[in-house]
Design an enzyme around this catalytic site. Structure first.
Site, mmCIF file in Angstrom:
data_model
loop_
_atom_site.group_PDB
_atom_site.id
_atom_site.type_symbol
_atom_site.label_atom_id
_atom_site.label_comp_id
_atom_site.label_asym_id
_atom_site.label_seq_id
_atom_site.Cartn_x
_atom_site.Cartn_y
_atom_site.Cartn_z
ATOM 1 N N LYS A 43 3.137 -0.503 -10.339
ATOM 2 C CA LYS A 43 3.671 0.771 -10.060
ATOM 3 C C LYS A 43 4.065 1.194 -11.484
ATOM 4 O O LYS A 43 4.326 0.455 -12.246
ATOM 5 C CB LYS A 43 4.233 1.218 -9.053
ATOM 6 C CG LYS A 43 3.871 0.745 -7.475
ATOM 7 C CD LYS A 43 4.800 1.314 -6.500
ATOM 8 C CE LYS A 43 3.926 1.296 -5.366
ATOM 9 N NZ LYS A 43 2.730 2.277 -5.039
ATOM 10 N N LYS A 58 -2.765 -0.244 7.394
ATOM 11 C CA LYS A 58 -2.339 -1.244 6.757
ATOM 12 C C LYS A 58 -0.696 -1.049 6.758
ATOM 13 O O LYS A 58 -0.288 0.056 6.888
ATOM 14 C CB LYS A 58 -2.725 -1.459 5.172
ATOM 15 C CG LYS A 58 -2.050 -0.483 4.275
ATOM 16 C CD LYS A 58 -2.430 -0.690 2.852
ATOM 17 C CE LYS A 58 -1.235 -0.550 1.874
ATOM 18 N NZ LYS A 58 -1.464 -0.478 0.215
ATOM 19 N N ASP A 64 1.439 -5.405 -1.026
ATOM 20 C CA ASP A 64 0.916 -4.228 -0.644
ATOM 21 C C ASP A 64 -0.735 -4.111 -1.336
ATOM 22 O O ASP A 64 -1.123 -3.306 -0.618
ATOM 23 C CB ASP A 64 1.949 -3.263 -1.347
ATOM 24 C CG ASP A 64 1.647 -1.717 -1.252
ATOM 25 O OD1 ASP A 64 1.547 -1.563 -0.016
ATOM 26 O OD2 ASP A 64 1.622 -1.052 -2.384
ATOM 27 N N HIS A 72 -6.435 -4.752 -0.998
ATOM 28 C CA HIS A 72 -7.174 -4.137 -1.575
ATOM 29 C C HIS A 72 -8.138 -4.852 -2.809
ATOM 30 O O HIS A 72 -9.091 -4.930 -3.134
ATOM 31 C CB HIS A 72 -6.540 -2.785 -2.306
ATOM 32 C CG HIS A 72 -6.020 -1.848 -1.388
ATOM 33 N ND1 HIS A 72 -6.435 -1.395 -0.348
ATOM 34 C CD2 HIS A 72 -4.588 -1.364 -1.425
ATOM 35 C CE1 HIS A 72 -5.535 -0.841 0.260
ATOM 36 N NE2 HIS A 72 -4.494 -0.598 -0.483
ATOM 37 N N LYS A 91 -14.400 3.946 -0.882
ATOM 38 C CA LYS A 91 -14.790 4.630 -1.988
ATOM 39 C C LYS A 91 -16.318 4.510 -2.359
ATOM 40 O O LYS A 91 -16.760 3.341 -2.116
ATOM 41 C CB LYS A 91 -14.050 4.064 -3.091
ATOM 42 C CG LYS A 91 -12.399 4.524 -2.894
ATOM 43 C CD LYS A 91 -11.513 4.041 -4.237
ATOM 44 C CE LYS A 91 -9.970 4.339 -4.051
ATOM 45 N NZ LYS A 91 -9.768 5.846 -4.061
ATOM 46 N N GLU A 112 -1.111 2.194 -11.009
ATOM 47 C CA GLU A 112 -0.366 3.479 -10.578
ATOM 48 C C GLU A 112 0.472 3.938 -11.433
ATOM 49 O O GLU A 112 1.319 3.192 -12.004
ATOM 50 C CB GLU A 112 0.023 3.517 -9.074
ATOM 51 C CG GLU A 112 -1.029 3.035 -8.262
ATOM 52 C CD GLU A 112 -0.285 2.602 -6.714
ATOM 53 O OE1 GLU A 112 -0.377 3.324 -5.856
ATOM 54 O OE2 GLU A 112 0.312 1.671 -6.590
ATOM 55 N N ARG A 157 5.991 11.466 18.444
ATOM 56 C CA ARG A 157 7.003 11.507 19.387
ATOM 57 C C ARG A 157 7.600 12.909 19.347
ATOM 58 O O ARG A 157 8.169 13.299 20.570
ATOM 59 C CB ARG A 157 8.262 10.628 18.619
ATOM 60 C CG ARG A 157 8.625 9.287 19.448
ATOM 61 C CD ARG A 157 9.741 8.572 18.477
ATOM 62 N NE ARG A 157 9.530 9.151 17.183
ATOM 63 C CZ ARG A 157 10.151 8.304 16.003
ATOM 64 N NH1 ARG A 157 11.124 7.327 16.387
ATOM 65 N NH2 ARG A 157 10.390 8.572 14.763
ATOM 66 N N HIS A 202 -8.805 1.562 2.700
ATOM 67 C CA HIS A 202 -9.358 2.957 2.078
ATOM 68 C C HIS A 202 -10.356 2.485 1.050
ATOM 69 O O HIS A 202 -11.187 3.387 0.504
ATOM 70 C CB HIS A 202 -8.561 3.984 2.006
ATOM 71 C CG HIS A 202 -7.602 3.998 0.918
ATOM 72 N ND1 HIS A 202 -6.462 3.412 1.189
ATOM 73 C CD2 HIS A 202 -7.494 4.453 -0.307
ATOM 74 C CE1 HIS A 202 -5.486 3.291 0.154
ATOM 75 N NE2 HIS A 202 -6.461 3.795 -0.941
#
Ligand code: NAP
Length: 481
Positions: free
Chosen positions: A329, A146, A233, A238, A180, A214, A51, A176
């Site tokens: 997380k 995603k 998520d 994944h 790997k 993570e 934009r 992704h």
């Protein structure tokens, strides 16, 4: 051992959302590295489109900074050569602005890839506008980031919209994790060696663990994450993809539909998950970082930042072998790994003092990619037959030498798009099947009003996850870097 580069055709790649976080941190650095490896041949070009009303020069400055921050810039001539290939078009995904200018920049007959690196609310608009402005020719392909839908219904709607404008073979739903190196090595290890496949079943495998841990919190994605949670998520996409690669039957050949057919069968064979086989958690403040509820500014949030579950693939190969998946997380350390835990030997000839030992095959995806096989040997020295487990370690960096700087996932996947190879991308029916399994799990905890259990940031998650394993007389592997 230097990586071999396979030539690709001349291409134009348009990055919708070319000024955004993903483009700056991942896509542009990945393309720069491929450029340096000689894989942006001839007149291949990159066109950023967003934009913001930027001049080409202003956009090049954004690219320069992004490459510097990503730590990939190797020197003047390479950078300048790369920037020469870059252009920019201010464009509105939801309106008419900029589309004519973009069309004028496209070279007819050339491979053209459109990377949808914008919010998912714009995916349908982009597809429709590409079609309406005559950009969706036979050579066109779209890369869709995603999240692909929020549930089965929204994923179906999105699939319907995209396939109204593009053939399925032109749609690249990117995950992704599949790009790997080690994930592909998982297939090489399974299907390239005689050693493992005969043992790869419920008769010899006790259970399988998949952990994606993570240390980061929700960061700048609070609004998205609060609406998604760890299940949507990470688990639905994944983790599910990793599970598929571990559990699938050998495809007849390594081609896109053969591989994806087998993955689909795994997802469809997944049993519904019992509520007592699910543990959800939410991180609380520790070590100077705020808790989840502060991060998302919602003191009553019921969204999980951690999930662990036990599931079963109900087919001949896996009957009775549990799969334990966990992701979260603000965990102790950043680490993603898959561990295949083999059963104990049926009888110990060494007597009770030797202890019980079994083999474990661990495929580590991050931070260091590699494969380890724990084997049982005699503890060195006199004093009888005592057994210990030692790792046969194949860290790729060590085993393959310094030249084995494998391309990162985005480098590989973007070039696969250019080559027209969909093997590592999710097909429409796979995504829908994954949501069909996920939806009832989420509906279940919503209808019960379950609240995630708190866990201190930088630990291994809520106790319930440990208890779930203990009930089965098993242990999670430690979360190691
Ligand atoms: P972001 O930083 O918010 O960037 C969004 C981009 O979209 C910006 O370039 C913005 O352009 C552009 N944009 C917004 N509205 C537009 C419109 N109407 N027309 C044209 N362009 C428009 O988002 P992101 O983090 O890069 O994420 C992009 C996509 O990747 C999302 O679907 C996200 O879920 C997915 N993803 C991101 C990550 C990540 O690590 N960031 C990881 C996995 C998946 P302006 O700046 O010019 O407004």
């Amino acid at each position: 051992m230097a990586p071999r580069t396979v030539p690709v055709e001349v291409f134009d790649l348009v990055i919708f959302g070319g000024t955004g976080d993903l483009a700056r941190r991942k896509i542009l650095p990945a393309l720069f590295k491929r450029f340096c490896a000689g894989q942006m041949p001839g007149e291949s070009r990159l066109i950023g489109a967003s934009r913001s009303d930027l001049s080409r020069e202003a956009y090049l400055e954004i690219v320069r900074i992004a490459l510097k921050e990503a730590g990939v810039v190797r020197g003047g001539p390479a950078l300048e050569g790369f920037l020469d290939r870059i252009d920019y078009v201010p464009l509105d995904a939801e309106g008419d602005t900029g589309w004519q200018a973009l069309g004028d920049k496209m070279v007819p007959g050339r491979v053209r890839a459109f990377y949808f690196s914008v919010g998912p609310n714009l995916f349908a608009n982009l597809a429709a506008n590409l079609k309406a402005h005559g950009l969706a020719d036979e050579q066109a392909r779209i890369v869709v980031e995603k999240p692909f839908g929020h549930d089965l219904e929204t994923a179906r709607t999105l699939n319907a919209v995209l396939t109204a404008h593009f053939d399925e073979c032109q749609i690249y739903r990117i995950d992704h994790y599949l790009g790997k190196e080690t994930v592909q090595n998982l297939m090489a290890v399974r299907f390239g060696n005689m050693l493992f496949e005969p043992l790869w079943n419920a008769q010899y495998i006790d259970h399988i663990q998949i952990t994606v841990a993570e240390t980061v919190g929700v960061g700048g994605r609070a609004a998205y994450y609060e609406n998604a949670g760890a299940m949507r998520d990470m688990m639905q996409n994944h983790m599910m993809q990793l599970l598929c690669l571990i559990a699938m039957e050998p495809p007849a050949k390594f081609d896109p539909d053969a591989v994806r057919d087998e993955k689909l069968k795994v997802i469809r064979a997944l049993d519904p998950v019992e509520p007592h086989h699910i543990v959800r958690g939410q991180y609380t403040a520790a070590d100077g970082v705020p808790g989840y509820r502060e991060d998302v500014d919602n003191e009553r949030s019921k969204t999980e930042s951690f999930i662990a579950l036990k599931c079963h693939v109900s087919n001949w190969r896996w009957a009775g072998t549990p799969f334990y998946l966990r992701t979260g997380k603000r965990l102790k350390t950043r680490s993603s790994e898959i561990t295949v835990v083999f059963k104990d030997a049926p009888h110990s000839i060494f007597g009770p003092d030797a202890g019980r030992h079994n083999n474990e095959l661990t495929i580590q995806l991050q931070p260091n990619e590699g494969i380890t096989l724990d084997v049982t040997i005699k503890e060195p020295g006199p004093g009888g037959m005592r057994l210990i487990d030692v790792p046969l370690d194949m860290s790729f960096a060590e085993a393959l030498g310094p030249g084995a700087d494998a391309p990162d996932a985005y480098e590989r996947l973007i070039l696969d798009v250019i080559r027209g190879n969909q093997t590592l991308f999710m097909r429409n029916d796979e995504v829908e099947a994954a949501w069909a399994w996920t939806d009832p799990i989420i509906r279940g905890w919503e209808s019960r009003g379950d609240v995630p259990k708190p866990y201190d940031a930088f630990t291994t998650g809520p106790d319930g996850a440990v208890q779930m394993m203990r009930r089965d007389r098993r242990e999670w592997r430690g979360i190691h870097p």
